[in-house]
Write a protein that holds these residues in place. Structure first.
Motif, PDB file in Angstrom:
ATOM      1  N   SER A  52       2.451  -4.293   3.581  1.00  0.00           N
ATOM      2  CA  SER A  52       1.400  -5.199   3.080  1.00  0.00           C
ATOM      3  C   SER A  52       1.745  -5.488   1.754  1.00  0.00           C
ATOM      4  N   GLN A 101      -5.272  -7.094   6.358  1.00  0.00           N
ATOM      5  CA  GLN A 101      -5.329  -5.934   7.226  1.00  0.00           C
ATOM      6  C   GLN A 101      -6.640  -5.346   7.941  1.00  0.00           C
ATOM      7  N   ASP A 183      -1.365  -9.462   8.799  1.00  0.00           N
ATOM      8  CA  ASP A 183      -1.018  -8.008   8.363  1.00  0.00           C
ATOM      9  C   ASP A 183      -1.905  -7.230   9.584  1.00  0.00           C
TER      10      ASP A 183
HETATM   11 MG   LIG Z   1      -0.371  -2.165   4.869  1.00  0.00          MG
END
Ligand SMILES: [Mg+2]
Ligand SMILES: Nc1ncnc2c1ncn2[C@@H]1O[C@H](COP(=O)(O)OP(=O)(O)OP(=O)(O)O)[C@@H](O)[C@H]1O
Length: 307
Positions: A52, A101, A183
């Protein structure tokens, strides 16, 4: 240059020697990679390896205390400047898009789906109200939402996790970006929904020739979905190669460990090999990969528990 030399193709996304640190800790160590138009590249690594952080660095979304250095970060040949908010805003959403994410915290709880998806177009002053409406509908459908009227009117909390994730994908597609960074786009979903969402993402990006950086800790997913795999360990890329090769003949000991720990990836690779040859490059894409640069061990990130 002779007539036989193919023209150099600028990759859709080029990252050269990207380093990110916090207060003396290096968490991404001089990584280099590229993604061609139409190519899906998986960035694979365990939790804390810097996946990330890499995405946020490219997108200019790191917190102010992060120290970032890069020889180059380019989208279709144009330099990004992570420190220049105005320039990054001009890129984000329309040339470089992001599926974050965590769907739970990435959608605005008090705005209807349609308004959230339209936001990118409004911010960039794209189209009339009617144009924007059409583009939002197209993006929702491309993300696998057929009931665009019904879902468009809802608030995020009225949607399942799978639908929330599709809304985030629609949000990323609506500005028609050349590069999309996703992500862990399905980590919160159960397996069936995961497959449907990934299929929608794959179809939408393939149709539009988008370069995709697919971030995942799941090697089986990378084996199934990516043309190429980058293995990230403690902030360094230890292996970079064509997906089936990396999964069947890993060169780095760490990749071999990952493959051994992911038996589910092997049948996926076998079935991919049995299928007709896939396209592994972007359109006319002569691969141009920057040399790997790994910082000396002493500058590598400190690891929790010292794996
Ligand atoms: Mg991550
Ligand atoms: N704001 C921050 N300040 C200090 N360290 C940070 C910060 N954000 C991330 N880190 C550290 O950077 C490293 C990489 O984190 P990152 O979130 O990029 O990992 P990841 O590969 O995405 O993991 P996951 O699979 O859990 O999402 C970790 O050691 C993390 O603790």
């Amino acid at each position: 240059m002779t007539a036989l030399t193919p023209p150099a193709v600028e990759p859709a996304l080029l990252v050269e020697s990207l380093t990110v640190g916090y207060d003396g800790d290096v968490v991404v160590s001089g990584i280099s990679f590229s993604v061609q138009r139409g190519e899906v590249v998986a960035l694979v690594g365990e939790s804390g390896s810097g996946k990330s952080t890499t995405a946020h660095a490219i997108l200019g979304l790191l917190p102010p205390d992060a120290r970032v250095a890069a020889r180059a970060v380019r989208v279709d040949g144009d330099e990004l400047s992570p420190d220049d908010d105005e320039r990054m805003r001009a890129f984000r959403g329309v040339r470089l898009a992001y599926v974050p994410q965590d769907p739970g915290t990435s959608l605005d709880p008090v705005r209807r789906v349609r308004d959230q998806v339209a936001e990118v177009l409004r911010v960039h002053g794209i189209g009339t109200r009617a144009d924007r409406r059409d583009r939002v509908d197209d993006a929702l459908r491309a993300a696998g939402i057929d009931d665009v009227e019904g879902i468009g009117r809802r608030f995020p909390h009225e949607l399942s996790g799978g639908l929330q994730q599709r809304v985030l994908i629609a949000q990323a597609l609506v500005g028609d970006p050349g590069v999309l960074i996703a992500d862990e786009p399905t980590s919160a979903l159960d397996v069936t929904v995961q497959k449907a969402v990934l299929d929608a993402l794959a179809a939408a990006t393939r149709e539009r020739g988008v370069a995709v950086l697919l971030i995942t800790h799941d090697l089986a997913m990378a084996a199934e979905r990516a043309d190429r795999v980058l293995v990230l360990r403690d902030g360094s890329i230890v292996e970079d190669g064509e997906a089936t090769r990396v999964l069947t003949r890993p060169e780095h000991a760490y990749t071999r460990e990952l493959v051994a720990a992911t038996p589910a990836a092997i049948p996926v690779v076998a079935s991919r090999q049995a299928r007709a040859p896939r396209r592994h490059r972007g359109v006319g894409g002569r691969e141009r990969r920057a040399p790997l640069e790994v910082f000396p061990r002493s500058r590598r990130p400190r690891r929790d528990g010292g794996r």
